[in-house]
Enzyme design. Structure first.
Site, short mmCIF file in Angstrom:
data_model
loop_
_atom_site.label_atom_id
_atom_site.label_comp_id
_atom_site.label_asym_id
_atom_site.label_seq_id
_atom_site.Cartn_x
_atom_site.Cartn_y
_atom_site.Cartn_z
N CYS A 155 3.59 52.09 55.86
CA CYS A 155 3.33 52.11 54.41
C CYS A 155 1.87 51.82 54.10
O CYS A 155 1.41 50.68 54.19
CB CYS A 155 4.26 51.09 53.74
SG CYS A 155 3.83 50.66 52.04
N CYS A 159 1.04 49.26 51.41
CA CYS A 159 1.29 47.88 51.85
C CYS A 159 0.08 47.34 52.60
O CYS A 159 -0.29 46.18 52.47
CB CYS A 159 2.50 47.82 52.79
SG CYS A 159 4.02 48.44 52.05
#
Ligand SMILES: Cc1cc2nc3c(=O)[nH]c(=O)nc-3n(C[C@H](O)[C@H](O)[C@H](O)COP(=O)(O)OP(=O)(O)OC[C@H]3O[C@@H](n4cnc5c(N)ncnc54)[C@H](O)[C@@H]3O)c2cc1C
Lengths: 301, 103
Positions: free
Chosen positions: B31, B34
């Site tokens: 991700c 993230c």
């Protein structure tokens, strides 16, 4: 301090503009609302930017960020909320105000919401704008994808491999996206296509439970879905700057290839600009052009 | 203070039974947002001695993902006295995060 160049947005366009301005020895401040990188950090691989096929969006953005910082550009993580024109232009954020001789607006675009009541509160609770990011949370569940362009078709196909059932909801009777992808979808048993239909209601407790779909005759159908993937295009982030730039009917910043706006010393660069191709390579190209124009403007003061 | 990665087995002890408020950063290796958010999360851990910050890898801890109904990452969830008091979803600035988490 009065910066030579203040850049709004640390996406590919804004950071490239910062590189050009720093290499010309100008002081540069980059204001960023969320985190460096822009849209591209969501993609697992970039195949069409020259030189390094397969690089991840995160690596691309991080290397660009490090390059820009190493050249001495300052980054402040605050959202620009408006520009006041003048000899010194003032850019306001919730935390303060920054002065600069020139400003480059490189705020990109974001996913267009459907505009159904309750949508925003359900982001991350069933509503998503990125199937490749969030799709895995809906394994073996029923989901809906809304839209009729390539992104919607590709999202539906991606979700067909993960979800139990995929409803593809489109407001017209044919897709704008590629016919080949549409054909692949029609052949999938777990994909149900609802033409001439729109999502008119979201039913949720803490999370999305059902959606109500209305067809063009006004007939309503309630579908049990856990996920709703919205792929109805992108909208520019320009509204806060309407006093200094001109917007076209859809809200994109009107400007020619020179990235100038109606206000001398204020430039636009990247996806927020009115243009045909919205890609990394055109965003970074805009960054270079806008910075060069800003340098010319500063020299003329 | 460093951000400790915890497992489902440690969740009860580290989060639910914690005397101080806890921020749990639900994230994954794949991700991008993230990873961009990580420096902000570390900054929060550094400046808020009154709060504990931990992370959970969603690919390893599916039970926690189900229990706390995480459907999108990055997702920061704040806990006080064992219950959720706020949630911040997606990439956001530090002040937006504090606002959403109520901390
Ligand atoms: C999933 C996905 C995959 C893609 N894949 C590719 C690909 O493979 N190849 C390719 O060439 N292109 C790809 N693109 C398109 C590419 O990402 C964009 O064209 C490019 O990122 C545009 O750059 P930008 O700098 O103009 O805008 P953005 O990337 O949108 O960056 C704008 C930045 O400005 C910030 N911002 C906005 N408003 C404010 C404000 N008021 N104050 C401060 N900051 C603000 C935003 O937070 C953001 O960080 C992809 C896009 C997506 C969404």
């Amino acid at each position: 301090m009065i910066y030579d160049v203040l850049i709004i947005g640390a996406g590919p366009a804004g950071m490239t503009a910062a590189i050009y301005a720093r290499r010309a020895g100008k002081s540069v401040l980059v204001l960023e609302a969320k985190g460096y990188g822009g849209q591209i950090i969501k993609t697992p691989d970039i195949e069409n930017y020259p030189v390094e096929p397969g690089i991840s969006g995160y690596d691309f953005a991080t290397r660009l960020y490090e390059q820009t910082k190493a050249l001495g550009a300052e980054f402040v993580f605050e959202r620009a909320e408006g520009i006041v024109d003048g000899n010194v232009k003032k850019v306001k954020t919730p935390e303060g105000e920054y002065g600069a001789k020139s400003v480059i607006i490189a705020t990109g675009s974001e996913s267009r919401p459907l505009g159904v009541e309750g949508e925003t509160a359900l982001i991350g609770r069933g509503v998503s704008y990125c199937a490749t990011c969030d799709g895995n949370f809906f394994r073996n569940k029923a989901v809906a994808v809304v839209g009729g362009g390539n992104t919607a078709l590709e999202d539906a196909l991606y979700m067909a491999d993960i979800a139990e059932t995929v409803y593809l909801i489109h407001r017209r009777d044919s897709f704008r996206g590629e016919e080949a992808t549409a054909e692949l979808l029609r052949r999938r048993e777990n994909v149900k296509i609802l033409y001439n239909s729109t999502v008119t209601e979201l039913i949720a407790d803490r999370r999305l439970r059902q959606i109500v779909v209305t067809d063009k005759e006004g007939v309503k159908t309630t579908l049990d879905v856990r996920g709703l993937f919205v792929a109805v295009g992108r909208i520019p982030e320009n509204r806060a700057f309407e006093n200094v730039i001109e917007l076209d009917g859809a809200g994109w910043a009107s400007s020619g290839e020179n990235c100038r706006t109606k206000t001398p010393g204020v430039f636009v660069a990247g996806d927020n600009r009115s243009k045909d191709v919205r890609q990394l390579v055109t965003a970074t190209a805009d960054g270079a052009v806008a910075a060069t124009e800003a340098l010319k403007y500063i020299a003329s003061l | 203070m460093a951000v400790k990665e915890i497992t489902g087995a440690e969740f009860e002890e580290e989060v639910i039974k914690s005397d101080v408020p806890v921020i749990v950063d639900f994230k994954a290796e794949w991700c991008g947002p993230c990873k961009v958010l990580k420096s902000t999360v570390e900054e929060i851990a550094g400046e808020r001695a009154d709060v504990k910050v931990v992370s959970v890898d969603i690919d390893e801890e599916e039970d926690l993902v189900d229990e706390y109904e995480v459907f999108s990452i990055p997702c920061l969830v704040a806990f006080k006295g064992g219950s959720e008091v706020g949630r911040s979803i997606g990439l956001a600035s530090k002040s937006e995060i504090y606002g959403a988490l109520g901390l």
